[in-house]
Scaffold this active site. Sequence first.
Site, short mmCIF file in Angstrom:
data_model
loop_
_atom_site.label_atom_id
_atom_site.label_comp_id
_atom_site.label_asym_id
_atom_site.label_seq_id
_atom_site.Cartn_x
_atom_site.Cartn_y
_atom_site.Cartn_z
N ASP A 1 17.98 4.06 41.74
CA ASP A 1 18.84 3.58 40.43
C ASP A 1 17.95 2.97 39.40
O ASP A 1 17.37 1.85 39.44
CB ASP A 1 19.64 2.20 41.06
CG ASP A 1 20.51 2.04 40.13
OD1 ASP A 1 21.48 2.42 39.98
OD2 ASP A 1 20.28 0.79 39.23
N TYR B 1 16.35 -0.33 31.34
CA TYR B 1 15.30 -0.83 32.05
C TYR B 1 13.71 -0.17 31.57
O TYR B 1 12.76 -0.82 32.18
CB TYR B 1 15.22 -0.38 33.61
CG TYR B 1 16.56 -0.64 34.51
CD1 TYR B 1 17.37 -1.73 33.87
CD2 TYR B 1 16.87 -0.18 35.56
CE1 TYR B 1 18.58 -1.99 34.47
CE2 TYR B 1 17.91 -0.61 36.53
CZ TYR B 1 18.88 -1.56 35.79
OH TYR B 1 20.15 -1.82 36.24
N LYS C 1 21.80 5.12 33.51
CA LYS C 1 23.27 4.37 32.85
C LYS C 1 22.96 4.49 31.46
O LYS C 1 21.93 4.39 30.93
CB LYS C 1 23.11 2.68 33.53
CG LYS C 1 22.98 2.78 34.88
CD LYS C 1 23.20 1.25 35.27
CE LYS C 1 22.81 1.09 36.70
NZ LYS C 1 21.36 0.81 36.83
N HIS D 1 26.87 1.29 31.79
CA HIS D 1 26.19 0.12 32.25
C HIS D 1 27.11 -1.09 32.19
O HIS D 1 27.13 -1.75 33.25
CB HIS D 1 24.85 0.10 31.36
CG HIS D 1 23.90 -0.86 32.23
ND1 HIS D 1 22.45 -0.43 32.15
CD2 HIS D 1 23.84 -1.61 33.05
CE1 HIS D 1 21.76 -1.25 32.77
NE2 HIS D 1 22.58 -2.20 33.38
N1 LIG Z 1 24.48 -2.48 36.63
C1 LIG Z 1 24.07 -3.54 36.50
O1 LIG Z 1 24.56 -4.33 35.51
C2 LIG Z 1 22.93 -4.22 37.13
C3 LIG Z 1 22.30 -5.60 37.01
C4 LIG Z 1 21.47 -5.94 37.99
C5 LIG Z 1 20.81 -5.23 38.64
N2 LIG Z 1 20.95 -3.80 38.97
C6 LIG Z 1 20.56 -3.00 39.66
O2 LIG Z 1 20.49 -3.47 40.85
C7 LIG Z 1 18.96 -3.58 41.31
C8 LIG Z 1 18.90 -5.03 42.48
O3 LIG Z 1 19.07 -6.10 41.61
P1 LIG Z 1 18.11 -7.15 41.34
O4 LIG Z 1 16.76 -6.22 40.85
O5 LIG Z 1 18.89 -7.81 40.19
O6 LIG Z 1 18.09 -8.21 42.43
P2 LIG Z 1 17.61 -7.84 44.02
O7 LIG Z 1 17.54 -6.53 44.52
O8 LIG Z 1 18.85 -8.89 44.64
O9 LIG Z 1 16.37 -8.65 43.94
C9 LIG Z 1 15.12 -8.47 43.67
C10 LIG Z 1 13.94 -9.70 43.69
O10 LIG Z 1 13.86 -9.77 45.10
C11 LIG Z 1 12.68 -10.02 45.65
N3 LIG Z 1 12.69 -9.38 46.86
C12 LIG Z 1 12.89 -8.15 47.06
N4 LIG Z 1 12.88 -7.87 48.55
C13 LIG Z 1 12.49 -9.04 49.00
C14 LIG Z 1 12.57 -9.49 50.25
N5 LIG Z 1 12.65 -8.71 51.34
N6 LIG Z 1 12.21 -11.07 50.75
C15 LIG Z 1 12.28 -11.76 49.50
N7 LIG Z 1 12.35 -11.11 48.27
C16 LIG Z 1 12.67 -9.96 47.99
C17 LIG Z 1 12.02 -9.03 44.38
O11 LIG Z 1 10.60 -9.58 44.18
P3 LIG Z 1 9.52 -8.43 44.46
O12 LIG Z 1 9.53 -7.22 43.57
O13 LIG Z 1 8.21 -9.14 44.35
O14 LIG Z 1 9.62 -7.89 46.11
C18 LIG Z 1 12.74 -9.15 43.34
O15 LIG Z 1 12.15 -10.13 42.37
C19 LIG Z 1 18.23 -3.85 40.33
O16 LIG Z 1 16.94 -3.51 40.43
C20 LIG Z 1 19.01 -2.45 39.43
O17 LIG Z 1 18.85 -1.13 39.67
C21 LIG Z 1 22.19 -3.48 38.11
#
Ligand SMILES: NC(=O)c1ccc[n+]([C@@H]2O[C@H](COP(=O)([O-])OP(=O)(O)OC[C@H]3O[C@@H](n4cnc5c(N)ncnc54)[C@H](OP(=O)(O)O)[C@@H]3O)[C@@H](O)[C@H]2O)c1
Length: 256
Positions: A45, A50, A75, A106
Site C-alpha cells: 500500500d 507518501y 492513491k 485518498h
Molecule cells: N488512507 C489513509 O488515509 C491512510 C492513513 C494512514 C495510514 N495509511 C496506510 O496504512 C499503513 C499503516 O498505518 P500507519 O503507518 O499509520 O500505522 P501502523 O501500521 O499502525 O503503525 C506503524 C508504526 O508502528 C511501528 N510498529 C510496526 N510494527 C510494530 C510492532 N510489531 N511492534 C511495535 N511497533 C511496531 C512502526 O515502527 P517501525 O517502522 O520502527 O517498526 C511504525 O512507527 C500506512 O503505512 C499506510 O500505508 C493510510
Amino acid sequence: MDVPHYNFGEKGKIPVIGFGTYNLLGQQAVEATKFAISVGYRLIDTASYYENEKEIGIGIKSVEIDRSKLFLTTKIWPSDFSKPENAIETSLKNLDEDYVDLFLIHWPGQHFDLRLKAYKALEKYNQTGQIKYLGVSNFNRQQILEFIDLVDVLPVVNQVHCSPFSYPKELIEFCLANNMLIEGYTPIEKGRRSHAILTKLAQKYNKSEVQIMLRWAIEVGVIPLPKSSNPLRIESNIDIFDFKLTTDEITKISMI
Ligand SMILES: NC(=O)c1ccc[n+]([C@@H]2O[C@H](COP(=O)([O-])OP(=O)(O)OC[C@H]3O[C@@H](n4cnc5c(N)ncnc54)[C@H](OP(=O)(O)O)[C@@H]3O)[C@@H](O)[C@H]2O)c1
C-alpha cells in the site's frame, strides 16, 4: 505459507493483510518492500502523498516474483483532483508499472465535483487496464452513497482507520453490505497502545499484543495494513496465521 485471499468482484482476489508504507523513504522504502515480499506480504500500500512510489517500484522489481502475484495499491491526493490524469500518469511512471491493482481516492476532499472528476478519470484508466480496481479511502456512508449513484465502476474498497481502539463497526457493515471490502489503516496504533484484554490474549496464544490486534482485524473481515521499517517487526506482523481467536475473544476486543 501463502497469505489467504478474499474473493471480490467477478474474478478479483485480494490478500487478507497488506504492507503499509507511509513514512518509509529512500533506500529504507526499497529494503522494507523487498523484505516484506520475501516474508510473504503480497499487498503493498503506497500513495503519491507518501513520496515513495519510485522506491516501492524498485523494491518490487528487485524481488524475483511474478507481478501477477502482487497486489499494488496507490492513491490520488485531493490537491490533484483538478488534474487527475496528470496525477495518475505520474504515479504509474514513478512506480514504473504498466498497471496498478487498486487506485484509491485518498481523502474525499472538500468539493464533491472535483472528487467525482478524479474518480471518473480513474474509471478511464480502468477501461484501458492500467488500473484493475477502483476504491476510496476515508469516505463516510453518505459519501459512498453519493458515489454509488453516479459512477460506472463501483469502488471495491474503502480504506479507513481501524483498530481495536478505533473500530467503525457500522461503516464496515455498511461497506460489506455494498460489496466493498475494508482495508484498515493504522491497525496497530503505531505500536503505542496496550490493553489488559490484549495482554491476556497475547499470553494465552504466545503472541504479542500487536499480533492479537492484527489477527482481530482479520477475524472481523478487515484487511490490516501494518507498516514497519524493522525486519523483525515486518515478519512478526504477518506471523498471525497459526492461531484463531474465539467468538467471545473477538467480541471482547471489539468492545475495547
Ligand atoms: N488512507 C489513509 O488515509 C491512510 C492513513 C494512514 C495510514 N495509511 C496506510 O496504512 C499503513 C499503516 O498505518 P500507519 O503507518 O499509520 O500505522 P501502523 O501500521 O499502525 O503503525 C506503524 C508504526 O508502528 C511501528 N510498529 C510496526 N510494527 C510494530 C510492532 N510489531 N511492534 C511495535 N511497533 C511496531 C512502526 O515502527 P517501525 O517502522 O520502527 O517498526 C511504525 O512507527 C500506512 O503505512 C499506510 O500505508 C493510510
